[in-house]
Design a protein around this motif. Structure first.
Motif, PDB file in Angstrom:
ATOM      1  N   GLU A 131     -11.380   2.069   1.499  1.00 20.17           N
ATOM      2  CA  GLU A 131     -10.505   1.997   0.325  1.00 20.17           C
ATOM      3  C   GLU A 131      -9.540   0.828   0.397  1.00 20.17           C
ATOM      4  O   GLU A 131      -8.677   0.691  -0.463  1.00 20.17           O
ATOM      5  N   LYS A 132      -9.701  -0.017   1.405  1.00 22.43           N
ATOM      6  CA  LYS A 132      -8.785  -1.144   1.588  1.00 22.43           C
ATOM      7  C   LYS A 132      -9.525  -2.466   1.440  1.00 22.43           C
ATOM      8  O   LYS A 132     -10.721  -2.566   1.703  1.00 22.43           O
ATOM      9  N   CYS A 133      -8.793  -3.493   1.039  1.00 22.24           N
ATOM     10  CA  CYS A 133      -9.286  -4.863   1.005  1.00 22.24           C
ATOM     11  C   CYS A 133      -8.359  -5.711   1.866  1.00 22.24           C
ATOM     12  O   CYS A 133      -7.137  -5.705   1.659  1.00 22.24           O
ATOM     13  N   LEU A 134      -8.917  -6.407   2.833  1.00 18.06           N
ATOM     14  CA  LEU A 134      -8.138  -7.257   3.721  1.00 18.06           C
ATOM     15  C   LEU A 134      -8.374  -8.718   3.372  1.00 18.06           C
ATOM     16  O   LEU A 134      -9.502  -9.117   3.093  1.00 18.06           O
ATOM     17  N   TYR A 135      -7.309  -9.498   3.407  1.00 18.33           N
ATOM     18  CA  TYR A 135      -7.442 -10.948   3.214  1.00 18.33           C
ATOM     19  C   TYR A 135      -6.616 -11.655   4.277  1.00 18.33           C
ATOM     20  O   TYR A 135      -5.397 -11.474   4.363  1.00 18.33           O
ATOM     21  N   LEU A 136      -7.291 -12.456   5.112  1.00 17.45           N
ATOM     22  CA  LEU A 136      -6.630 -13.280   6.119  1.00 17.45           C
ATOM     23  C   LEU A 136      -6.614 -14.709   5.611  1.00 17.45           C
ATOM     24  O   LEU A 136      -7.655 -15.361   5.532  1.00 17.45           O
ATOM     25  N   SER A 137      -5.439 -15.202   5.246  1.00 16.69           N
ATOM     26  CA  SER A 137      -5.345 -16.560   4.712  1.00 16.69           C
ATOM     27  C   SER A 137      -5.501 -17.578   5.830  1.00 16.69           C
ATOM     28  O   SER A 137      -5.295 -17.274   7.006  1.00 16.69           O
ATOM     29  N   GLN A 138      -5.871 -18.805   5.444  1.00 14.09           N
ATOM     30  CA  GLN A 138      -5.970 -19.867   6.441  1.00 14.09           C
ATOM     31  C   GLN A 138      -4.612 -20.118   7.086  1.00 14.09           C
ATOM     32  O   GLN A 138      -4.527 -20.524   8.238  1.00 14.09           O
ATOM     33  N   ALA A 139      -3.543 -19.821   6.355  1.00  8.71           N
ATOM     34  CA  ALA A 139      -2.192 -19.989   6.881  1.00  8.71           C
ATOM     35  C   ALA A 139      -1.866 -18.964   7.958  1.00  8.71           C
ATOM     36  O   ALA A 139      -0.844 -19.081   8.647  1.00  8.71           O
ATOM     37  N   GLY A 140      -2.701 -17.906   8.103  1.00 11.18           N
ATOM     38  CA  GLY A 140      -2.516 -16.941   9.171  1.00 11.18           C
ATOM     39  C   GLY A 140      -1.867 -15.640   8.764  1.00 11.18           C
ATOM     40  O   GLY A 140      -1.512 -14.838   9.628  1.00 11.18           O
ATOM     41  N   VAL A 141      -1.721 -15.394   7.466  1.00 13.64           N
ATOM     42  CA  VAL A 141      -1.126 -14.141   7.005  1.00 13.64           C
ATOM     43  C   VAL A 141      -2.242 -13.153   6.681  1.00 13.64           C
ATOM     44  O   VAL A 141      -3.166 -13.475   5.932  1.00 13.64           O
ATOM     45  N   LEU A 142      -2.158 -11.961   7.266  1.00 10.26           N
ATOM     46  CA  LEU A 142      -3.142 -10.915   7.018  1.00 10.26           C
ATOM     47  C   LEU A 142      -2.555  -9.934   6.007  1.00 10.26           C
ATOM     48  O   LEU A 142      -1.531  -9.297   6.260  1.00 10.26           O
ATOM     49  N   HIS A 143      -3.219  -9.810   4.852  1.00  9.56           N
ATOM     50  CA  HIS A 143      -2.786  -8.913   3.782  1.00  9.56           C
ATOM     51  C   HIS A 143      -3.713  -7.710   3.713  1.00  9.56           C
ATOM     52  O   HIS A 143      -4.923  -7.830   3.938  1.00  9.56           O
ATOM     53  N   CYS A 144      -3.154  -6.562   3.365  1.00 10.73           N
ATOM     54  CA  CYS A 144      -3.941  -5.362   3.103  1.00 10.73           C
ATOM     55  C   CYS A 144      -3.611  -4.863   1.704  1.00 10.73           C
ATOM     56  O   CYS A 144      -2.437  -4.595   1.389  1.00 10.73           O
ATOM     57  N   PHE A 145      -4.640  -4.755   0.853  1.00  8.23           N
ATOM     58  CA  PHE A 145      -4.467  -4.302  -0.519  1.00  8.23           C
ATOM     59  C   PHE A 145      -5.247  -3.010  -0.745  1.00  8.23           C
ATOM     60  O   PHE A 145      -6.287  -2.776  -0.115  1.00  8.23           O
ATOM     61  N   ASP A 146      -4.735  -2.193  -1.656  1.00  4.18           N
ATOM     62  CA  ASP A 146      -5.500  -1.045  -2.122  1.00  4.18           C
ATOM     63  C   ASP A 146      -6.669  -1.572  -2.949  1.00  4.18           C
ATOM     64  O   ASP A 146      -6.467  -2.302  -3.920  1.00  4.18           O
ATOM     65  N   LEU A 147      -7.885  -1.227  -2.565  1.00  2.00           N
ATOM     66  CA  LEU A 147      -9.050  -1.783  -3.230  1.00  2.00           C
ATOM     67  C   LEU A 147      -9.106  -1.395  -4.701  1.00  2.00           C
ATOM     68  O   LEU A 147      -9.562  -2.171  -5.537  1.00  2.00           O
ATOM     69  N   HIS A 148      -8.614  -0.205  -5.050  1.00  2.00           N
ATOM     70  CA  HIS A 148      -8.763   0.287  -6.418  1.00  2.00           C
ATOM     71  C   HIS A 148      -7.809  -0.387  -7.399  1.00  2.00           C
ATOM     72  O   HIS A 148      -8.212  -0.793  -8.490  1.00  2.00           O
ATOM     73  N   ASN A 149      -6.539  -0.524  -7.007  1.00  2.00           N
ATOM     74  CA  ASN A 149      -5.563  -1.063  -7.964  1.00  2.00           C
ATOM     75  C   ASN A 149      -4.944  -2.394  -7.544  1.00  2.00           C
ATOM     76  O   ASN A 149      -4.148  -2.975  -8.284  1.00  2.00           O
ATOM     77  N   GLY A 150      -5.269  -2.886  -6.363  1.00  2.00           N
ATOM     78  CA  GLY A 150      -4.751  -4.169  -5.915  1.00  2.00           C
ATOM     79  C   GLY A 150      -3.347  -4.128  -5.353  1.00  2.00           C
ATOM     80  O   GLY A 150      -2.807  -5.171  -4.963  1.00  2.00           O
ATOM     81  N   GLU A 151      -2.737  -2.972  -5.262  1.00  2.00           N
ATOM     82  CA  GLU A 151      -1.374  -2.874  -4.738  1.00  2.00           C
ATOM     83  C   GLU A 151      -1.347  -3.285  -3.268  1.00  2.00           C
ATOM     84  O   GLU A 151      -2.186  -2.852  -2.476  1.00  2.00           O
ATOM     85  N   GLN A 152      -0.347  -4.122  -2.917  1.00  2.00           N
ATOM     86  CA  GLN A 152      -0.250  -4.552  -1.526  1.00  2.00           C
ATOM     87  C   GLN A 152       0.290  -3.416  -0.675  1.00  2.00           C
ATOM     88  O   GLN A 152       1.348  -2.855  -0.956  1.00  2.00           O
ATOM     89  N   MET A 153      -0.436  -3.083   0.413  1.00  2.00           N
ATOM     90  CA  MET A 153      -0.042  -1.990   1.293  1.00  2.00           C
ATOM     91  C   MET A 153       0.790  -2.492   2.465  1.00  2.00           C
ATOM     92  O   MET A 153       1.722  -1.842   2.903  1.00  2.00           O
ATOM     93  N   TRP A 154       0.433  -3.669   3.004  1.00  2.00           N
ATOM     94  CA  TRP A 154       1.231  -4.309   4.025  1.00  2.00           C
ATOM     95  C   TRP A 154       0.792  -5.758   4.178  1.00  2.00           C
ATOM     96  O   TRP A 154      -0.264  -6.153   3.680  1.00  2.00           O
TER      97      TRP A 154
END
Length: 358
Positions: free
Chosen positions: A67-90
């Protein structure tokens, strides 16, 4: 020979050439980074945007994990989003150029790409760092993208583990993701060969993990059986993961594609097309799909016949099966979704994380 066609379902401009690893797919989800600083979830069938979030850049790595979507930017920030609504979890900052993101149970594994940073562990629940990986992995090693494995509970090794290959060492390691320790290792004839993206493995429909050991030896791995030589080729192969479905094996050479019927030991040289070397490949229902730098796509069935071809006006850097006979293709600023029309649909057995239940 299976009658199969490949049709363009929809396409989308990304407004910039994103990294091919910024695309992630599940059976009902497709997420991609675009327009310099947007992460967007799309409907896989229509291409319609469902939500978007701002990120640092569009050259990172995207992974769908339940249920999560992770995005690791080239800048080194790891984001976790709720896959359903896109809300940032951390969101957790870290060093640049980690690139790999593997989710194994409740643990995220990062690092190992080109040896820039050692493998590190992060909690999937909140993004907090976990104790480091065992020193059994040489510091600064170039690793293949760690492959998450979910082992049967009765195994003595680990429930959630990851397969680790080091570029200059002829061995496979099994990492217990929860503890960060290496719990098993298997010697190989030669080091695992993988491309710059780090994707080294294909998971067959019977749960074996297929990879190149050196440039001519195709190996199969299973935690119960260990490693075995599957095929010894006569010529050097490109660092594309070999693809095995049933007794059918597809290999990529610099001059074309080779199909091997392992049951009969028969080798078929697929017509070498004047399009350059294969730029991307993926297993599909009934066969395998290959992309060339000029945007050409060719499918090869389980008896080595070319069944369908299509050309799109863009280079393709990655093919990713998306379920329901869909394949997503990314490259040169465009995302394209293809529909595979095949009588009697089969599941390709592939996903971004390359998980297997063994």
């Amino acid at each position: 020979m299976v009658d199969q066609s490949v049709k363009l379902l929809w396409s989308r401009s990304l407004h910039l050439r994103s990294s091919s690893e910024t695309m992630a797919a599940a059976s009902d989800a497709l997420v991609v980074a675009e327009r310099h600083s947007r992460l967007t979830r799309l409907d896989p069938v229509s291409g319609e945007s469902l939500w978007e979030q701002r990120v640092e850049d569009c050259w990172g790595t995207t992974v769908v994990a339940g249920e999560k979507c992770l995005y690791l930017s080239q800048a080194g920030v790891l984001h976790c989003f709720d896959l359903h609504n896109g809300e940032q979890m951390w969101s957790t900052p870290g060093p640049r150029l980690l690139h790999y993101v593997s989710v194994s149970g409740s643990v995220i594994l990062l690092g190992g790409w080109r040896g820039y940073h050692p493998l590190k562990r992060v909690s999937l629940a909140d993004g907090e760092p976990l104790p480091p990986v065992s020193t059994a992995l040489p510091h600064g090693s170039q690793l293949a993208w760690p492959l998450p494995l979910r082992l049967a509970p009765e195994r003595d090794l680990a429930t959630h583990a990851a397969l680790i290959a080091i570029a200059d060492k002829p061995e496979l390691l099994l990492l217990d993701s929860q503890s960060g320790t290496v719990v098993a290792e298997w010697p190989l004839p030669a080091p695992v060969v993988f491309p710059d993206t780090g994707i080294a493995y294909d998971v067959s429909d019977d749960g074996r993990i297929i990879f190149l050991s050196g440039r001519r030896t195709i190996m199969a791995f299973h935690p119960v059986d260990g490693v075995k030589v599957l095929w010894q080729h006569e010529r050097d192969l490109l660092p594309h993961p070999p693809m095995l479905r049933g007794g059918a094996l597809w290999l990529v050479e610099d001059t074309g594609i080779t199909f091997v019927d392992l049951d009969r030991g028969a080798v078929t040289e697929v017509a070498h097309l004047p399009r350059g070397a294969v730029s991307a490949a993926a297993p599909i229902s009934g066969g395998a799909l290959f992309a060339y730098p000029d945007g050409s796509l060719v499918s090869v069935d389980r008896v080595g016949h070319v069944n369908a071809s299509l050309r799109i006006p863009a280079r393709i850097d990655r093919l990713l099966p998306g379920g329901s006979d869909l394949v997503h293709a990314i490259g040169t600023g465009h995302l394209v979704t293809l529909n595979l029309v095949t009588p009697g649909r089969e599941d390709s057995g592939a996903d971004h994380e390359r998980r297997v239940e063994v």
